[in-house]
Write a protein that holds these residues in place. Structure first.
Motif, short mmCIF file in Angstrom:
data_model
loop_
_atom_site.label_atom_id
_atom_site.label_comp_id
_atom_site.label_asym_id
_atom_site.label_seq_id
_atom_site.Cartn_x
_atom_site.Cartn_y
_atom_site.Cartn_z
N ARG A 20 0.82 -1.21 0.00
CA ARG A 20 0.00 0.00 0.00
C ARG A 20 0.85 1.26 0.00
NH1 ARG A 20 -3.89 -0.78 5.01
NH2 ARG A 20 -4.57 1.30 4.36
N ARG A 21 2.15 1.10 -0.23
CA ARG A 21 3.05 2.25 -0.28
C ARG A 21 3.00 2.92 -1.66
NH1 ARG A 21 7.16 2.31 3.65
NH2 ARG A 21 6.27 1.46 5.58
N GLN A 22 3.49 4.14 -1.72
CA GLN A 22 3.53 4.87 -2.99
C GLN A 22 4.64 4.35 -3.89
OE1 GLN A 22 3.68 9.12 -2.50
NE2 GLN A 22 4.13 9.51 -4.67
N ASN A 23 5.78 3.98 -3.29
CA ASN A 23 6.94 3.49 -4.04
C ASN A 23 7.42 2.18 -3.44
OD1 ASN A 23 6.86 6.50 -4.39
ND2 ASN A 23 8.62 6.08 -5.72
N LEU A 52 10.97 7.71 -0.22
CA LEU A 52 10.67 7.61 -1.64
C LEU A 52 11.90 7.38 -2.50
CD1 LEU A 52 7.85 10.31 -1.87
CD2 LEU A 52 7.64 7.85 -1.56
#
Length: 254
Positions: A20-23, A52
């Motif tokens: 569920r992380r952005q990166n 990030l």
């Protein structure tokens, strides 16, 4: 050339997911190198930190440096020069990775970055290998009797557990559970090395904390098909929230 001798005598598998992380700040590598004696196999996982792009960059730089060192060792063996102990090879490779991450962290956009790094180098003609480790990613031996953990977490919580100042339940919920005491990129990084000899049917599993933080190791069952087993573990971690990047690589001697 003896093609049967060069044929891999092991199976490998790998999975990685952003969760569920952005990166995805995890990076991994499965590298097989043919040499006159047989096959060298490198497995590695790294979990970057620093936010990030910095975390992503740190984990990638570390594993690329590790891979470069292993290719250089393979070239050394192809040159008909004497073999060097695998522990020494791993030690030099980890030192190179540390140097590269420190150098990259001098750039303003990557300042403060670092990464865990857990790797396994295996020579199939001797069935001997070595684990190199720093941080809180983990290595396990896979055997008929189940899992045997080969590494210790280099974290604040793990140290308090070892001292008896925290219980396992307290450690799981502690606000400092993600604070590392050792990592690539931190000054004076120190690595752990552990030699491992594998019998037929045994193997090694490397994972980042995104897996074991959600699916306790006592629930792991890889079965005979390593890839299917890793995919099942990944699916379970995602089902339980998948709040971190999840990466695992494994090998088994046939």
């Amino acid at each position: 050339m003896d093609l049967m001798r060069l044929a891999p005598r092991f199976s490998v598998a790998a999975v990685s997911h952003v969760g569920r992380r952005q990166n995805n700040e995890d990076f991994h590598r499965v590298l097989r190198l043919e040499v006159p004696q047989g096959n060298l196999l490198l497995l590695a996982v790294a979990d970057g930190m620093g936010g990030l792009e910095a975390g992503e960059r740190a984990s990638k730089v570390a594993i690329e440096a590790l891979s470069e060192a292993m290719r250089a060792y393979a070239d050394h063996l192809k040159g008909d020069r004497p073999a060097v102990g695998l522990s020494r090879v791993m030690e030099k490779a980890l030192a190179l990775a540390q140097k590269r991450v420190e150098k990259e962290a001098e750039r303003p956009e990557y300042r403060g970055m670092g990464t865990t790094l857990t790797a396994f180098l295996y020579a199939d003609w001797t069935r001997e290998g070595v684990v190199g480790h720093i941080g809180d990613s983990r290595a396990y031996r896979l055997g008929p009797g189940g899992l045997e953990r080969l590494t210790e977490d280099h974290s604040w919580v793990a140290e308090r557990l070892k001292e008896g100042l925290l219980t396992p339940t307290e450690a799981e919920r502690h606000p400092y559970r993600n604070v590392l005491t050792r990592a690539l990129g931190l000054p004076g990084a120190r690595f752990d090395l552990k030699e491992v000899r594998l019998l037929p049917g045994e193997g090694v599993l490397l994972v980042t904390d995104g897996l074991y933080g959600l699916v306790p190791e006592e629930e792991w069952c890889l079965g005979r098909d390593l890839q299917r087993g890793l995919e099942a573990l990944l699916s379970e971690a995602l089902r339980r929230g998948g709040d971190d990047n999840v990466t695992a690589v494994a090998m088994r001697v046939e």
